[in-house]
Design a protein around this motif. Structure first.
Motif, PDB file in Angstrom:
ATOM      1  N   PRO A  82       0.817  -1.224   0.000  1.00 30.86           N
ATOM      2  CA  PRO A  82       0.000   0.000   0.000  1.00 30.86           C
ATOM      3  C   PRO A  82       0.844   1.265   0.000  1.00 30.86           C
ATOM      4  O   PRO A  82       1.884   1.337   0.657  1.00 30.86           O
ATOM      5  CB  PRO A  82      -0.815  -0.129   1.290  1.00 30.86           C
ATOM      6  CG  PRO A  82      -0.039  -1.068   2.154  1.00 30.86           C
ATOM      7  CD  PRO A  82       0.610  -2.031   1.212  1.00 30.86           C
ATOM      8  N   SER A  83       0.374   2.232  -0.739  1.00 31.98           N
ATOM      9  CA  SER A  83       1.123   3.474  -0.924  1.00 31.98           C
ATOM     10  C   SER A  83       0.616   4.571   0.001  1.00 31.98           C
ATOM     11  O   SER A  83      -0.491   4.505   0.542  1.00 31.98           O
ATOM     12  CB  SER A  83       0.994   3.944  -2.377  1.00 31.98           C
ATOM     13  OG  SER A  83      -0.353   4.325  -2.644  1.00 31.98           O
ATOM     14  N   THR A  84       1.417   5.603   0.141  1.00 27.23           N
ATOM     15  CA  THR A  84       1.003   6.764   0.922  1.00 27.23           C
ATOM     16  C   THR A  84      -0.205   7.440   0.272  1.00 27.23           C
ATOM     17  O   THR A  84      -1.061   7.983   0.978  1.00 27.23           O
ATOM     18  CB  THR A  84       2.161   7.770   1.045  1.00 27.23           C
ATOM     19  OG1 THR A  84       2.694   8.048  -0.267  1.00 27.23           O
ATOM     20  CG2 THR A  84       3.266   7.223   1.918  1.00 27.23           C
ATOM     21  N   THR A 117       4.540   2.151   1.314  1.00 27.21           N
ATOM     22  CA  THR A 117       5.420   2.556   0.216  1.00 27.21           C
ATOM     23  C   THR A 117       5.136   4.000  -0.198  1.00 27.21           C
ATOM     24  O   THR A 117       3.983   4.368  -0.413  1.00 27.21           O
ATOM     25  CB  THR A 117       5.216   1.636  -1.001  1.00 27.21           C
ATOM     26  OG1 THR A 117       5.535   0.288  -0.634  1.00 27.21           O
ATOM     27  CG2 THR A 117       6.103   2.058  -2.164  1.00 27.21           C
ATOM     28  N   ASN A 118       6.198   4.785  -0.303  1.00 27.94           N
ATOM     29  CA  ASN A 118       6.101   6.146  -0.824  1.00 27.94           C
ATOM     30  C   ASN A 118       6.767   6.158  -2.196  1.00 27.94           C
ATOM     31  O   ASN A 118       7.992   6.171  -2.303  1.00 27.94           O
ATOM     32  CB  ASN A 118       6.781   7.141   0.123  1.00 27.94           C
ATOM     33  CG  ASN A 118       6.566   8.589  -0.302  1.00 27.94           C
ATOM     34  OD1 ASN A 118       6.345   8.876  -1.471  1.00 27.94           O
ATOM     35  ND2 ASN A 118       6.617   9.514   0.650  1.00 27.94           N
ATOM     36  N   HIS A 119       5.944   6.120  -3.235  1.00 28.09           N
ATOM     37  CA  HIS A 119       6.485   6.043  -4.587  1.00 28.09           C
ATOM     38  C   HIS A 119       7.177   7.334  -5.012  1.00 28.09           C
ATOM     39  O   HIS A 119       8.014   7.315  -5.928  1.00 28.09           O
ATOM     40  CB  HIS A 119       5.372   5.708  -5.581  1.00 28.09           C
ATOM     41  CG  HIS A 119       4.830   4.314  -5.412  1.00 28.09           C
ATOM     42  ND1 HIS A 119       5.563   3.199  -5.722  1.00 28.09           N
ATOM     43  CD2 HIS A 119       3.619   3.867  -4.952  1.00 28.09           C
ATOM     44  CE1 HIS A 119       4.839   2.110  -5.478  1.00 28.09           C
ATOM     45  NE2 HIS A 119       3.662   2.493  -5.012  1.00 28.09           N
ATOM     46  N   LYS A 120       6.856   8.434  -4.365  1.00 26.27           N
ATOM     47  CA  LYS A 120       7.459   9.716  -4.738  1.00 26.27           C
ATOM     48  C   LYS A 120       8.957   9.732  -4.460  1.00 26.27           C
ATOM     49  O   LYS A 120       9.714  10.436  -5.127  1.00 26.27           O
ATOM     50  CB  LYS A 120       6.754  10.861  -3.996  1.00 26.27           C
ATOM     51  CG  LYS A 120       5.269  10.987  -4.308  1.00 26.27           C
ATOM     52  CD  LYS A 120       4.640  12.127  -3.512  1.00 26.27           C
ATOM     53  CE  LYS A 120       3.144  12.234  -3.797  1.00 26.27           C
ATOM     54  NZ  LYS A 120       2.388  11.064  -3.268  1.00 26.27           N
ATOM     55  N   ILE A 121       9.368   8.958  -3.449  1.00 28.17           N
ATOM     56  CA  ILE A 121      10.794   8.929  -3.104  1.00 28.17           C
ATOM     57  C   ILE A 121      11.352   7.502  -3.163  1.00 28.17           C
ATOM     58  O   ILE A 121      12.428   7.228  -2.631  1.00 28.17           O
ATOM     59  CB  ILE A 121      11.046   9.544  -1.707  1.00 28.17           C
ATOM     60  CG1 ILE A 121      10.205   8.828  -0.631  1.00 28.17           C
ATOM     61  CG2 ILE A 121      10.735  11.027  -1.714  1.00 28.17           C
ATOM     62  CD1 ILE A 121      10.506   9.307   0.784  1.00 28.17           C
ATOM     63  N   ASN A 122      10.607   6.581  -3.819  1.00 29.06           N
ATOM     64  CA  ASN A 122      11.053   5.192  -3.984  1.00 29.06           C
ATOM     65  C   ASN A 122      11.443   4.556  -2.654  1.00 29.06           C
ATOM     66  O   ASN A 122      12.527   3.989  -2.497  1.00 29.06           O
ATOM     67  CB  ASN A 122      12.226   5.103  -4.958  1.00 29.06           C
ATOM     68  CG  ASN A 122      11.790   5.314  -6.392  1.00 29.06           C
ATOM     69  OD1 ASN A 122      10.720   4.880  -6.789  1.00 29.06           O
ATOM     70  ND2 ASN A 122      12.620   5.988  -7.175  1.00 29.06           N
TER      71      ASN A 122
END
Length: 381
Positions: free
Chosen positions: A69-71, A151-156
């Motif tokens: 799951p992402s932020t 998971t924060n996809h903006k900062i991998n």
């Protein structure tokens, strides 16, 4: 020595129905957080909503949780919970849904925290809304741990948030595994296996908390033949001649083992294999269970230099003769993983700086040991 699990845990058939009074006493308005389809397919969502309706508890369903799951997803769910005036969260599903539920429970009562900043260390302990966990996979044990991997996809970045969030109530029912695909059961069972191995091969291991993984590994050793039977990555030769397919009795044992594995890492945290797995999941799209499992045998080999008696105990409980049998079993269950040499080297370099995991190894692990684990675990294309 310390042992602490504050979650009220029930493991039995028809668990949600049997403990409806406890579920409905948690709060007055519920946000249910789950994945797209599985909770509806396996009956868990229906069990929960019927219980809430009978208890006159208003609820809203958020069914958009993805694997890892992402932020962004957590932020969206939090906004929905706030508008609905939810005062407790119910997570139904695997670790992704329950981890997301924990994160939403934190953000719901801490509006000063932005979802994209949820990984930042808190200045002080934070309150959170109550969480009820209804697991439907047999791997993460998130129903009894304080951990939420987001998971924060903006900062991998894929990492546990630094907040302690134990579910208040865990309702564990093996029947929800009946509709799961065999490989999903295998993948999540490998995750549970890793939890118990990493809990024993850990500087935080002690006489009290070892009771959980030692018992759980014995159970896992009894289950392994059914997992190996007709496994997609192996063949019937991996199972005992009298192995039986996974059935209702084994569903219960798988869920019990998973919860015990969760209790194990609630005491010690996960170690190097989990730390190594996150890059595989984030950058190579490997499901979490196999991503951890690929590193498990080599980690056991390295730890045998420091705590050989613990490694012998683990293998004995699993009914295995040596580390090579352990490696072969994992290969039959989850296959192998191929990456580029550049990716492997990048992953190894990053892991050498991950002291939150390296410091848990029961011995002085070296950069050469880390390179060995990667070279032994991943196939270079």
């Amino acid at each position: 020595m310390r042992f602490f699990v504050p979650t009220n845990i029930y493991i039995e058939n028809d668990c949600v129905k049997n403990h409806a009074d406890l579920l409905c006493a948690i709060g007055q308005r519920a946000l249910i957080i789950t994945g797209h389809n599985s909770a509806a397919a396996n009956g868990s969502l229906n069990d929960v909503t019927n219980t809430l309706i009978a208890g006159d508890i208003p609820y809203l369903i958020f069914s958009e949780v993805e694997e890892n799951p992402s932020t962004d997803t957590v932020e969206k769910a939090t906004q929905i919970a706030q508008k609905f005036n939810a005062d407790f969260i119910i997570g139904i599903g695997g670790g992704s849904a329950i981890d997301a539920a924990k994160a939403v429970a934190l953000l719901l009562v801490n509006p000063d925290i932005n979802a994209d900043e949820i990984h930042n260390a808190p200045n002080h302990p934070r309150n959170h809304a109550p969480v009820v966990a209804v697991p439907t996979t047999c791997g993460t044990g998130s129903e009894v741990t304080p951990v939420s991997i987001i998971t924060n996809h903006k900062i991998n970045l894929k990492k546990s948030i630094p907040h302690v969030i134990f579910p208040e109530l865990a309702l564990v029912d093996g029947k929800y595994l009946a509709s799961a695909k065999k490989q999903l059961i295998v993948n999540t069972a490998v995750d549970a296996l890793a939890h118990m191995v990493e809990s024993i091969l850990n500087v935080k291991s002690n006489l009290l908390n070892r009771m959980c993984p030692e018992y759980g590994l014995k159970l896992w050793g009894e289950i392994k033949y059914a997992l190996l039977l007709d496994c997609d990555n192996g063949d019937k030769n991996g199972a005992a001649p009298n192995a039986t397919p996974i059935d209702a009795i084994l569903y219960e044992k798988l869920m019990l083992t998973s919860t015990i594995a969760g209790m194990s890492i609630a005491q010690t945290s996960t170690a190097v294999p989990h730390g190594m797995s996150y890059d595989l999941t984030l950058h190579a799209g490997i499901p979490h269970g196999p991503a951890v499992g690929y590193f498990l045998a080599a980690y056991v080999e390295v730890c045998a230099k420091f705590v050989p008696q613990d490694v012998e105990k683990i293998l004995s409980l699993l009914g295995l003769k040596n580390a090579e049998e352990f490696r072969e079993m994992l290969c039959k269950l989850i296959g192998t993983c191929t990456v580029t040499r550049e990716m492997r080297n990048q992953f190894a370099a990053a892991m050498k700086e991950n002291h939150s995991k390296l410091d848990l190894v029961p011995g002085k692990i070296t950069p050469e040991d880390i390179d060995y684990i990667y070279k032994k675990s991943l196939v270079v294309e």
